[in-house]
Write an enzyme that holds these catalytic residues in place. Structure first.
Site, PDB file in Angstrom:
ATOM      1  N   ASN A 207     -10.228  -7.766   5.489  1.00 23.76           N
ATOM      2  CA  ASN A 207     -10.469  -8.129   4.087  1.00 23.76           C
ATOM      3  C   ASN A 207      -9.967  -9.542   3.830  1.00 23.76           C
ATOM      4  OD1 ASN A 207      -7.581  -7.993   3.204  1.00 23.76           O
ATOM      5  ND2 ASN A 207      -7.856  -5.887   3.919  1.00 23.76           N
ATOM      6  N   ASP A 276      -8.318   0.874   4.183  1.00 25.93           N
ATOM      7  CA  ASP A 276      -8.312   2.279   3.787  1.00 25.93           C
ATOM      8  C   ASP A 276      -8.937   3.142   4.879  1.00 25.93           C
ATOM      9  OD1 ASP A 276      -7.096   1.898   1.308  1.00 25.93           O
ATOM     10  OD2 ASP A 276      -8.988   1.177   0.467  1.00 25.93           O
ATOM     11  N   ASP A 303      -1.706   6.040   4.430  1.00 23.00           N
ATOM     12  CA  ASP A 303      -1.282   5.276   3.237  1.00 23.00           C
ATOM     13  C   ASP A 303       0.213   4.991   3.391  1.00 23.00           C
ATOM     14  OD1 ASP A 303      -0.362   4.443   0.681  1.00 23.00           O
ATOM     15  OD2 ASP A 303      -2.201   5.259  -0.193  1.00 23.00           O
ATOM     16  N   ILE A 304       0.527   3.771   3.765  1.00 19.15           N
ATOM     17  CA  ILE A 304       1.910   3.400   4.090  1.00 19.15           C
ATOM     18  C   ILE A 304       2.796   3.533   2.851  1.00 19.15           C
ATOM     19  CG2 ILE A 304       3.380   1.563   4.999  1.00 19.15           C
ATOM     20  CD1 ILE A 304       0.748   0.405   6.271  1.00 19.15           C
ATOM     21  N   LYS A 334      -2.169   4.867 -10.141  1.00 17.58           N
ATOM     22  CA  LYS A 334      -1.591   4.725  -8.793  1.00 17.58           C
ATOM     23  C   LYS A 334      -0.080   4.887  -8.827  1.00 17.58           C
ATOM     24  CE  LYS A 334      -4.887   2.053  -6.755  1.00 17.58           C
ATOM     25  NZ  LYS A 334      -5.484   0.778  -6.434  1.00 17.58           N
ATOM     26  N   LYS A 338       1.081   7.984  -6.595  1.00 20.40           N
ATOM     27  CA  LYS A 338       1.836   7.698  -5.370  1.00 20.40           C
ATOM     28  C   LYS A 338       3.341   7.800  -5.602  1.00 20.40           C
ATOM     29  CE  LYS A 338      -1.628   4.547  -3.375  1.00 20.40           C
ATOM     30  NZ  LYS A 338      -1.884   3.566  -2.322  1.00 20.40           N
TER      31      LYS A 338
HETATM   32  O1  C5P Z   1      -4.575   2.862  -3.178  1.00 15.44           O
HETATM   33  P1  C5P Z   1      -4.606   1.385  -3.003  1.00 15.44           P
HETATM   34  O2  C5P Z   1      -5.007   0.958  -1.637  1.00 15.44           O
HETATM   35  O3  C5P Z   1      -5.356   0.639  -4.044  1.00 15.44           O
HETATM   36  O4  C5P Z   1      -3.075   0.949  -3.218  1.00 15.44           O
HETATM   37  C1  C5P Z   1      -2.650  -0.359  -3.040  1.00 15.44           C
HETATM   38  C2  C5P Z   1      -1.210  -0.362  -2.629  1.00 15.44           C
HETATM   39  O5  C5P Z   1      -1.027   0.566  -1.572  1.00 15.44           O
HETATM   40  C3  C5P Z   1      -0.763  -1.694  -2.080  1.00 15.44           C
HETATM   41  O6  C5P Z   1       0.606  -1.850  -2.402  1.00 15.44           O
HETATM   42  C4  C5P Z   1      -0.954  -1.551  -0.580  1.00 15.44           C
HETATM   43  O7  C5P Z   1      -0.055  -2.380   0.140  1.00 15.44           O
HETATM   44  C5  C5P Z   1      -0.635  -0.100  -0.378  1.00 15.44           C
HETATM   45  N1  C5P Z   1      -1.386   0.561   0.698  1.00 15.44           N
HETATM   46  C6  C5P Z   1      -0.722   1.018   1.814  1.00 15.44           C
HETATM   47  N2  C5P Z   1      -1.416   1.658   2.812  1.00 15.44           N
HETATM   48  C7  C5P Z   1      -2.730   1.846   2.714  1.00 15.44           C
HETATM   49  C8  C5P Z   1      -3.420   1.400   1.573  1.00 15.44           C
HETATM   50  C9  C5P Z   1      -2.725   0.752   0.589  1.00 15.44           C
HETATM   51  O8  C5P Z   1       0.485   0.806   1.925  1.00 15.44           O
HETATM   52  N3  C5P Z   1      -3.371   2.472   3.679  1.00 15.44           N
END
Ligand code: C5P
Length: 411
Positions: A207, A276, A303-304, A334, A338
């Site tokens: 990206n 994602d 999702d870290i 979010k 989260k």
């Molecule tokens: O759900 P979304 O991707 O929009 O959330 C964005 C936040 O989640 C950001 O802080 C991004 O660093 C974190 N994130 C993550 N791991 C992922 C996707 C997003 O840590 N796989």
């Protein structure tokens, strides 16, 4: 660190290209502003080549002002360094006059100012110059040197400019809080940049994230005394000074590196634009274009951020929400879904957010929110780190945070 380097008309100006290199080697982004007399001693061509930025010298240069006005330059600076600094520039700064670009920036900046004086020993010891030095020091200006030794004029004494490496080191010491930072003795883990998910040996999904926001937050947190680990996807940025950088490529690697060190962290900031989805299977050979269309099977990446927020006794957790529409609404959901402590929401897309030096954000947490208008990412990062520290101490039920730092008090 964004450094405005003012060069004034002393013979030591011939050392300026070396100084620029030393500042850049340490990760500084250097914008040179020359006075008219400096141009007598060193060419703007050489300085432009080493700094990689057009030289600024004229307050009335309409084209340059349109690109970045003197006020924007003053805001952009994390520090204004003048080297060499003549007796004349010291006197002008003391008097508060602004007859040219450099003095105007000095008057308009909230960043720390450092001067490396260089002049004949008698000029330096002149009571007028010494009185100016004392006034400058009483206002918080950092005076670096001068050194004692043989001078270009053939005399020996105090007045030589410090050597470029010593000046560069001092500049980074000024910009990096020693002792009284808001995050002294705190460990902060930050993710930054994009990830790359391989499709085949030559292609990947990624990206437009440049990593600039996460890197700026890492610098700002380190400047507030934090012990910072920056887990970075592939970006084209120098390692921030004083920060431990771990380079990763994929979302899975970023996840593993994060969990490797986040348990001992006090604060986690997820600024990375993590993929994602990744291709389900990594093709061992390059995919051939045999068909008119093709379908890639994708699977979810971990999702870290959510996984860190779910840890028992985990760190104070801050996420980012980059949205193209309904920014606040999506960000707040979010924050809740989260289970985050805080979320920093920004609009991305056509002309904002990614791969730019500035940004505007809205920060949300369960009991409040705060808006930050368009600003340089370095300035924004410093403000965000202050807010994160404030909310972190509030959430931990302690108001024992240390006093504001060198950078914060001048911000
Ligand atoms: O759900 P979304 O991707 O929009 O959330 C964005 C936040 O989640 C950001 O802080 C991004 O660093 C974190 N994130 C993550 N791991 C992922 C996707 C997003 O840590 N796989």
């Amino acid at each position: 660190m964004n450094i405005v380097l003012g060069i004034t008309g002393g013979i030591a100006a011939y050392k300026a290209p070396d100084l620029v290199r030393r500042l850049r080697e340490r990760g500084g982004d250097v914008q040179i502003v020359m006075t008219a007399s400096a141009e007598e001693f060193v060419t703007s061509t050489a300085l432009q080549a080493v700094s990689g930025r057009p030289i600024r010298s004229n307050l009335w240069d309409k084209e340059a002002e349109a690109a970045m006005s003197h006020i924007e330059l003053a805001r952009w600076a994390d520090i204004v360094l003048i080297a060499p600094a003549t007796a004349e520039i010291m006197a002008r700064i003391v008097s508060g006059g602004a007859p040219d670009l450099l003095t105007t920036i000095c008057l308009a900046t909230e960043a720390p100012i450092a001067l490396a004086p260089a002049m004949n020993r008698v000029m330096w010891s002149n009571p007028a110059t010494q009185a100016n030095r004392r006034v400058l020091e009483s206002r918080g200006t950092h005076i670096l040197g001068p050194a004692v030794g043989s001078q270009a004029c053939g005399e020996t004494g105090a007045g030589r400019m410090l050597d470029p490496d010593t000046i560069a080191a001092a500049v980074f010491d000024i910009g990096t809080i020693q002792g009284e930072g808001l995050l002294d003795n705190r460990k902060v883990v930050i993710t930054a940049g994009p990830t790359r998910e391989a499709i085949d040996p030559v292609r990947y999904i990624t990206n437009r994230s440049s990593g600039k926001m996460g890197y700026a937050i890492a610098r700002a947190a380190a400047a507030q005394g934090a012990d910072v680990v920056l887990i970075s996807g592939p970006v084209d940025l120098p390692d921030p000074p004083g920060v431990e950088v771990r380079n990763v490529t994929t979302a899975q690697e970023m996840h593993d590196a994060t969990h490797d060190c986040v348990k001992e962290a006090d604060i986690f900031v997820a600024a990375a634009a993590v993929a994602d989805y990744r291709p389900k299977d990594l093709k061992e050979q390059k995919i051939k274009k045999n068909d008119e269309s093709m379908t890639l099977d994708l699977v979810r990446c971990p999702d870290i951020l959510a996984s860190v927020a779910a840890l028992d006794a985990g760190p104070f957790t801050v996420g980012f929400a980059a949205e193209t529409e309904k920014v606040d609404e999506y960000a707040r959901s979010k924050l809740e879904n989260k289970a985050l402590d805080m979320i920093i929401a920004n609009r991305v897309g056509n002309d904002c957010g990614f791969d730019r030096d500035d940004n505007a954000v809205n920060v949300l947490w369960s009991e409040g929110e705060k808006r930050y208008p368009q600003a340089q990412k370095s300035k924004l990062a410093r403000d965000l780190v202050e807010l994160i520290a404030e909310r972190y101490y509030a959430a931990r039920g302690t108001d024992t945070q240390p006093r504001l730092s060198v950078i914060s008090t001048t911000d």
